[in-house]
Design an enzyme around this catalytic site. Sequence first.
Site, PDB file in Angstrom:
ATOM      1  N   ASP A  82      -0.174   4.883   1.021  1.00 39.90           N
ATOM      2  CA  ASP A  82      -0.413   6.049   1.948  1.00 39.90           C
ATOM      3  C   ASP A  82      -0.550   5.554   3.087  1.00 39.90           C
ATOM      4  O   ASP A  82      -0.936   4.527   3.589  1.00 39.90           O
ATOM      5  CB  ASP A  82      -1.773   6.615   1.568  1.00 39.90           C
ATOM      6  CG  ASP A  82      -1.802   7.500   0.180  1.00 39.90           C
ATOM      7  OD1 ASP A  82      -0.833   7.814  -0.036  1.00 39.90           O
ATOM      8  OD2 ASP A  82      -2.855   7.080  -0.517  1.00 39.90           O
ATOM      9  N   ASP A 119       0.973  -1.255   0.022  1.00 42.98           N
ATOM     10  CA  ASP A 119      -0.006   0.002   0.170  1.00 42.98           C
ATOM     11  C   ASP A 119       0.864   1.176   0.058  1.00 42.98           C
ATOM     12  O   ASP A 119       2.206   1.140   0.384  1.00 42.98           O
ATOM     13  CB  ASP A 119      -0.900  -0.153   1.420  1.00 42.98           C
ATOM     14  CG  ASP A 119      -1.764   1.200   1.354  1.00 42.98           C
ATOM     15  OD1 ASP A 119      -2.408   1.541   0.356  1.00 42.98           O
ATOM     16  OD2 ASP A 119      -1.831   1.920   2.503  1.00 42.98           O
TER      17      ASP A 119
END
Length: 217
Positions: free
Chosen positions: A9, A7
Amino acid sequence: MTLAIFDLDETLIAGDSASLWLEFLVRRKLAPAAILEQERALMSAYYQGRMDMDAYMALTLSPIRHWQPADLTPLVEEFIEQDITPLVYPEARDRLAWHRRLGHELLIISATGEHLVKPIARALSVNHAIGIQLECCEGIYNGRTRGVYSYHEGKITRLQEWLAEQRLAPALTYGYSDSLNDLPLLEYVDRATVINGGDHLARLAAERGWTNLHWRL
């Protein structure tokens, strides 16, 4: 082959790239200041796992309507240099380097638009990236998206589509995320790692034997 899936953020960087991008555009007077409060209201729902992605994407893509991708490129590069690079966790760089040394393929998959995710991935020397796809009409962004959102279960859909396109069948998969919204991804991979997870995700990690790491700037 082994695939390491990250991922973006709050996992690789200490912030949300889409939110930071809007702040950058406001500073450059390319978006109205009022958009920030609207975006924060929608993001509060994200952290509760009930994001209205249609509304969020319509809002956050509104400033780049009528832009050509090539004209946006230098602005995105400036944004990454100023606002993203300083927020990359040192431990994230170390983990990416560890996977590279072992010869693993690296992939970033994010619920942020691909106009940000792909250049950020390049800045991190990650060859593969999946973000929410933006629609163009006659070579100009029209403020709409296309395809399945790379969000929640949609990350698995987009990942499987990408693997089929690349003709890849990983023998081993790693997954890294900070968010409960990525629970489908963490359950999908062979070796899941939670980064700075909240209490609920940390409990799940302990119950399921996942690695739980704390990264700091």
